[in-house]
Design a protein around this motif. Structure first.
Motif, PDB file in Angstrom:
ATOM      1  N   LEU A  12      36.243 -31.981  29.537  1.00  0.00           N
ATOM      2  CA  LEU A  12      35.806 -32.452  27.610  1.00  0.00           C
ATOM      3  C   LEU A  12      35.924 -32.211  26.934  1.00  0.00           C
ATOM      4  N   THR A  13      35.257 -30.592  26.614  1.00  0.00           N
ATOM      5  CA  THR A  13      35.267 -30.091  25.136  1.00  0.00           C
ATOM      6  C   THR A  13      36.034 -29.118  25.172  1.00  0.00           C
ATOM      7  N   VAL A  14      37.042 -28.209  26.179  1.00  0.00           N
ATOM      8  CA  VAL A  14      37.585 -27.149  26.151  1.00  0.00           C
ATOM      9  C   VAL A  14      39.055 -28.010  24.875  1.00  0.00           C
ATOM     10  N   ASP A  15      38.570 -26.371  23.868  1.00  0.00           N
ATOM     11  CA  ASP A  15      39.605 -26.193  22.764  1.00  0.00           C
ATOM     12  C   ASP A  15      40.862 -24.764  23.330  1.00  0.00           C
ATOM     13  N   PHE A  16      41.708 -25.359  23.475  1.00  0.00           N
ATOM     14  CA  PHE A  16      42.877 -24.257  23.953  1.00  0.00           C
ATOM     15  C   PHE A  16      43.288 -23.222  22.882  1.00  0.00           C
ATOM     16  N   GLY A  17      43.034 -23.253  21.478  1.00  0.00           N
ATOM     17  CA  GLY A  17      43.354 -22.788  20.888  1.00  0.00           C
ATOM     18  C   GLY A  17      44.863 -23.064  20.349  1.00  0.00           C
ATOM     19  N   VAL A  18      45.891 -23.796  20.843  1.00  0.00           N
ATOM     20  CA  VAL A  18      46.890 -24.522  20.312  1.00  0.00           C
ATOM     21  C   VAL A  18      47.058 -25.846  20.447  1.00  0.00           C
ATOM     22  N   PRO A  19      47.919 -26.372  20.163  1.00  0.00           N
ATOM     23  CA  PRO A  19      48.067 -27.602  19.829  1.00  0.00           C
ATOM     24  C   PRO A  19      48.079 -28.589  20.658  1.00  0.00           C
ATOM     25  N   THR A  20      46.954 -29.517  21.032  1.00  0.00           N
ATOM     26  CA  THR A  20      47.887 -30.436  22.456  1.00  0.00           C
ATOM     27  C   THR A  20      47.926 -31.937  22.605  1.00  0.00           C
ATOM     28  N   TRP A  21      48.216 -32.365  23.910  1.00  0.00           N
ATOM     29  CA  TRP A  21      48.634 -33.181  23.698  1.00  0.00           C
ATOM     30  C   TRP A  21      47.701 -34.447  24.902  1.00  0.00           C
ATOM     31  N   LEU A  22      47.812 -35.465  24.260  1.00  0.00           N
ATOM     32  CA  LEU A  22      46.466 -36.334  24.741  1.00  0.00           C
ATOM     33  C   LEU A  22      47.289 -37.104  25.775  1.00  0.00           C
ATOM     34  N   HIS A  23      46.740 -37.236  26.932  1.00  0.00           N
ATOM     35  CA  HIS A  23      48.062 -38.211  28.506  1.00  0.00           C
ATOM     36  C   HIS A  23      46.766 -38.323  28.802  1.00  0.00           C
ATOM     37  N   ILE A  24      46.564 -39.962  28.548  1.00  0.00           N
ATOM     38  CA  ILE A  24      46.155 -41.881  29.691  1.00  0.00           C
ATOM     39  C   ILE A  24      47.222 -42.353  30.868  1.00  0.00           C
ATOM     40  N   ASP A  25      46.763 -42.272  31.575  1.00  0.00           N
ATOM     41  CA  ASP A  25      47.552 -42.291  32.877  1.00  0.00           C
ATOM     42  C   ASP A  25      46.257 -43.711  32.683  1.00  0.00           C
ATOM     43  N   VAL A  26      46.549 -45.107  33.133  1.00  0.00           N
ATOM     44  CA  VAL A  26      45.512 -45.466  33.002  1.00  0.00           C
ATOM     45  C   VAL A  26      44.626 -46.353  34.202  1.00  0.00           C
ATOM     46  N   ASP A  27      45.214 -45.748  35.126  1.00  0.00           N
ATOM     47  CA  ASP A  27      44.674 -45.404  37.041  1.00  0.00           C
ATOM     48  C   ASP A  27      42.844 -44.777  36.824  1.00  0.00           C
ATOM     49  N   VAL A  28      43.314 -43.821  35.298  1.00  0.00           N
ATOM     50  CA  VAL A  28      42.236 -43.202  35.516  1.00  0.00           C
ATOM     51  C   VAL A  28      40.773 -43.983  35.236  1.00  0.00           C
ATOM     52  N   LEU A  29      41.338 -45.260  35.066  1.00  0.00           N
ATOM     53  CA  LEU A  29      40.002 -46.858  35.252  1.00  0.00           C
ATOM     54  C   LEU A  29      39.667 -47.123  36.416  1.00  0.00           C
ATOM     55  N   ASP A  30      38.412 -46.806  36.702  1.00  0.00           N
ATOM     56  CA  ASP A  30      38.096 -47.891  38.417  1.00  0.00           C
ATOM     57  C   ASP A  30      38.942 -49.432  38.218  1.00  0.00           C
ATOM     58  N   PRO A  31      39.995 -49.720  39.021  1.00  0.00           N
ATOM     59  CA  PRO A  31      41.051 -50.308  39.442  1.00  0.00           C
ATOM     60  C   PRO A  31      39.524 -52.382  39.316  1.00  0.00           C
ATOM     61  N   VAL A  32      37.999 -52.460  39.261  1.00  0.00           N
ATOM     62  CA  VAL A  32      37.808 -53.210  39.049  1.00  0.00           C
ATOM     63  C   VAL A  32      37.258 -53.551  37.598  1.00  0.00           C
ATOM     64  N   VAL A  33      38.058 -52.550  36.732  1.00  0.00           N
ATOM     65  CA  VAL A  33      38.043 -52.810  35.208  1.00  0.00           C
ATOM     66  C   VAL A  33      40.335 -52.649  34.907  1.00  0.00           C
ATOM     67  N   MET A  34      40.480 -51.422  35.866  1.00  0.00           N
ATOM     68  CA  MET A  34      42.012 -52.442  35.746  1.00  0.00           C
ATOM     69  C   MET A  34      42.834 -52.639  37.065  1.00  0.00           C
ATOM     70  N   PRO A  35      43.072 -53.219  37.178  1.00  0.00           N
ATOM     71  CA  PRO A  35      43.591 -53.675  38.344  1.00  0.00           C
ATOM     72  C   PRO A  35      44.820 -53.437  38.338  1.00  0.00           C
ATOM     73  N   ALA A  36      45.885 -53.359  36.865  1.00  0.00           N
ATOM     74  CA  ALA A  36      46.611 -53.478  37.192  1.00  0.00           C
ATOM     75  C   ALA A  36      47.905 -52.082  36.946  1.00  0.00           C
ATOM     76  N   VAL A  37      47.676 -51.512  38.030  1.00  0.00           N
ATOM     77  CA  VAL A  37      48.510 -50.483  37.956  1.00  0.00           C
ATOM     78  C   VAL A  37      48.972 -50.513  40.075  1.00  0.00           C
ATOM     79  N   THR A  38      49.834 -49.467  39.377  1.00  0.00           N
ATOM     80  CA  THR A  38      50.271 -49.169  40.983  1.00  0.00           C
ATOM     81  C   THR A  38      49.498 -48.367  42.011  1.00  0.00           C
ATOM     82  N   TYR A  39      48.840 -47.415  41.742  1.00  0.00           N
ATOM     83  CA  TYR A  39      48.830 -47.393  42.381  1.00  0.00           C
ATOM     84  C   TYR A  39      46.989 -46.781  42.500  1.00  0.00           C
TER      85      TYR A  39
END
Length: 292
Positions: free
Chosen positions: A211-238
């Motif tokens: 959560l705090t790492v800085d790689f020293g290079v340009p960095t892309w942020l990706h969010i797979d919404v199944d990171v959320l608990d299915p109680v609040v995000m049930p609309a995912v495949t897995y």
């Protein structure tokens, strides 16, 4: 400033709900968060055939989709300098197109990846062959050479003489030491999930440091919404229990989204067909508005 680009990409080739996510999120108000909406890249995958040599489902379609998305990103960034891309999928395989573009135009790039799963399955061991099982492995050079570009072949068991031309050049799209994997489940895993987790390179950053790492290079942020608990995000495949709620995810994302290293953002794996009243879509748009 941001430009929005849809990537209606479903690596199963079955027309599953992920491919309809960009349209659904626009209906929920996503376009108002961007200065420019470039519409959707033509990343539709229709093949369900699994390549016998590599284990990858829809291999030729996947390579074509990655190249199409890479070109759309390259054109968008050239036409709108000073804007960061917000890419909305589709499933996590869209990262193959994102990093094909980033590696060619920027060079060394990092990845902050929020995901309930490591996505580090060997395609030959995957139940489905979907690249959404394996995209982090592929990005870090661990997989079929036609997708990783490593080697002449990353491993002999991935060799194929009659597949499509390789996706990219000679280096991994992202070095494993420049990857932070955040939110993946590590407890109460079944045997297959535990084996997938064990395949992660030791230098991938996990835990609190991610959560705090800085790689020293340009960095892309990706969010797979199944990171959320299915109680609040049930609309995912897995779905997988044990994830954060929206407020917790926003707090984790905030320092990364405000980092000067941030080069762009992608969102994947929302299933509007499992969200008939649009509640999940509205909450995702609110999350992005709060964080970005």
């Amino acid at each position: 400033m941001w430009f929005l680009l849809g990537a209606p990409w479903d690596s199963s080739g079955t027309g599953r709900g992920e491919a309809r996510a960009p349209a659904a999120l626009r209906r929920a108000g996503l376009s108002r968060l961007a200065d420019v909406d470039l519409g959707d890249a033509a990343t539709v995958i229709t093949s369900t055939e699994r390549d016998s040599a590599t284990g990858v489902r829809a291999l030729s379609d996947t390579v074509a989709a990655a190249r199409t998305l890479a070109k759309a990103l390259r054109d968008g960034m050239a036409e709108h300098p000073g804007h960061r891309p917000l890419v909305v999928g589709g499933d996590c395989s869209l990262l193959l197109g994102v990093f094909t573009h980033l590696r060619a135009t920027i060079g060394d790039v990092g990845l902050w990846m929020f995901d309930g799963h490591p996505d580090y399955v060997d395609p030959l061991d995957s139940d489905t062959g979907e690249t959404a099982d394996s995209e982090l492995a592929i990005l870090t050079g661990n997989g079929p050479a036609v997708l990783t570009g490593v080697g002449p072949m990353a491993e002999s068991r991935h060799a194929s003489d009659d597949g499509p031309a390789a996706l990219k050049g000679a280096a991994p799209m992202v070095a494993s030491r420049h990857v932070a994997l955040i939110g993946h489940r590590t407890a109460d895993l079944d045997a297959e999930s535990a084996a997938e987790l064990a395949r992660l390179p030791a230098d991938v950053v996990t835990g609190a440091d991610a959560l705090t790492v800085d790689f020293g290079v340009p960095t892309w942020l990706h969010i797979d919404v199944d990171v959320l608990d299915p109680v609040v995000m049930p609309a995912v495949t897995y779905p997988q229990a044990g994830g954060p709620d929206f407020e917790q995810l926003a707090a984790m994302m905030a320092p990364l989204a405000s980092s000067p290293s941030l080069v762009g953002v992608s969102v994947a794996d929302y299933r509007p067909d499992l969200d008939p009243d649009g509640t999940c879509a509205a909450r995702l748009v609110a999350l992005l508005e709060a964080v970005l």
